[in-house]
Design a protein around this motif. Structure first.
Motif, PDB file in Angstrom:
ATOM      1  N   GLN A  64       0.836  -1.202   0.000  1.00 19.56           N
ATOM      2  CA  GLN A  64       0.000   0.000   0.000  1.00 19.56           C
ATOM      3  C   GLN A  64       0.873   1.254   0.000  1.00 19.56           C
ATOM      4  OE1 GLN A  64      -2.330   0.589   3.553  1.00 19.56           O
ATOM      5  NE2 GLN A  64      -3.833   1.829   2.465  1.00 19.56           N
ATOM      6  N   GLY A  65       1.935   1.228   0.783  1.00 22.98           N
ATOM      7  CA  GLY A  65       2.868   2.354   0.811  1.00 22.98           C
ATOM      8  C   GLY A  65       3.518   2.574  -0.538  1.00 22.98           C
ATOM      9  N   ASN A  67       2.235   1.728  -3.394  1.00 20.86           N
ATOM     10  CA  ASN A  67       1.210   2.249  -4.295  1.00 20.86           C
ATOM     11  C   ASN A  67       1.060   3.758  -4.147  1.00 20.86           C
ATOM     12  OD1 ASN A  67       0.490  -0.084  -5.621  1.00 20.86           O
ATOM     13  ND2 ASN A  67      -1.125  -0.612  -4.172  1.00 20.86           N
ATOM     14  N   GLN A  68       1.090   4.241  -2.927  1.00 17.93           N
ATOM     15  CA  GLN A  68       0.961   5.682  -2.707  1.00 17.93           C
ATOM     16  C   GLN A  68       2.133   6.442  -3.313  1.00 17.93           C
ATOM     17  OE1 GLN A  68       0.500   5.811   1.541  1.00 17.93           O
ATOM     18  NE2 GLN A  68      -1.716   5.540   1.446  1.00 17.93           N
ATOM     19  N   GLN A  71       1.908   6.370  -7.104  1.00 17.57           N
ATOM     20  CA  GLN A  71       0.908   7.331  -7.581  1.00 17.57           C
ATOM     21  C   GLN A  71       1.453   8.756  -7.557  1.00 17.57           C
ATOM     22  OE1 GLN A  71      -2.566   6.690  -5.155  1.00 17.57           O
ATOM     23  NE2 GLN A  71      -3.465   5.277  -6.631  1.00 17.57           N
ATOM     24  N   GLU A  72       2.153   9.105  -6.490  1.00 15.13           N
ATOM     25  CA  GLU A  72       2.742  10.446  -6.402  1.00 15.13           C
ATOM     26  C   GLU A  72       3.761  10.663  -7.514  1.00 15.13           C
ATOM     27  OE1 GLU A  72       4.335  10.823  -2.451  1.00 15.13           O
ATOM     28  OE2 GLU A  72       2.373  10.478  -1.542  1.00 15.13           O
TER      29      GLU A  72
END
Length: 105
Positions: A64-65, A67-68, A71-72
């Motif tokens: 999840q980290g 993915n964030q 995305q950034e």
């Protein structure tokens, strides 16, 4: 370690490669890593067992980290490309203006 956890470990490695590719501006490679990572995560989901739920949680939070951050990085790359397009348009307008001015002389 279960097969599912091993698949998640491989997905974490691919997430790092995807992030590295994005940072280098290699969108095609990043897309390939994303496709592989997505497939591995689907396989992990299909083979997930109820052993070691804390291990799954740790790996999924790590993904999840990633993915964030991915995305950034994607947003930043998109903005960089947008600015390059705006700059290119300005340069083209400027060049057309110079060409017109030369024709008038």
């Amino acid at each position: 370690m279960s097969a599912s956890l091993t698949l998640l470990d491989r997905a974490l490695i691919l997430a790092q490669h995807e992030l590295d590719a994005l940072r280098a501006g290699d969108v095609k490679s990043a897309e390939q890593h994303f496709d592989e990572r997505s497939a591995l995560m689907d396989q992990a989901l299909e083979t997930m067992d109820e052993q070691d739920p804390d291990d799954y949680r740790v790996k999924l939070i790590a993904l999840q980290g990633y993915n964030q951050v991915i995305q950034e990085e994607g947003r930043e790359l998109l903005e960089k490309i947008r600015l390059q397009l705006v700059d290119t348009r300005s340069n083209m307008r400027r060049a057309r203006g110079y060409a017109r001015a030369n024709l008038m002389q």
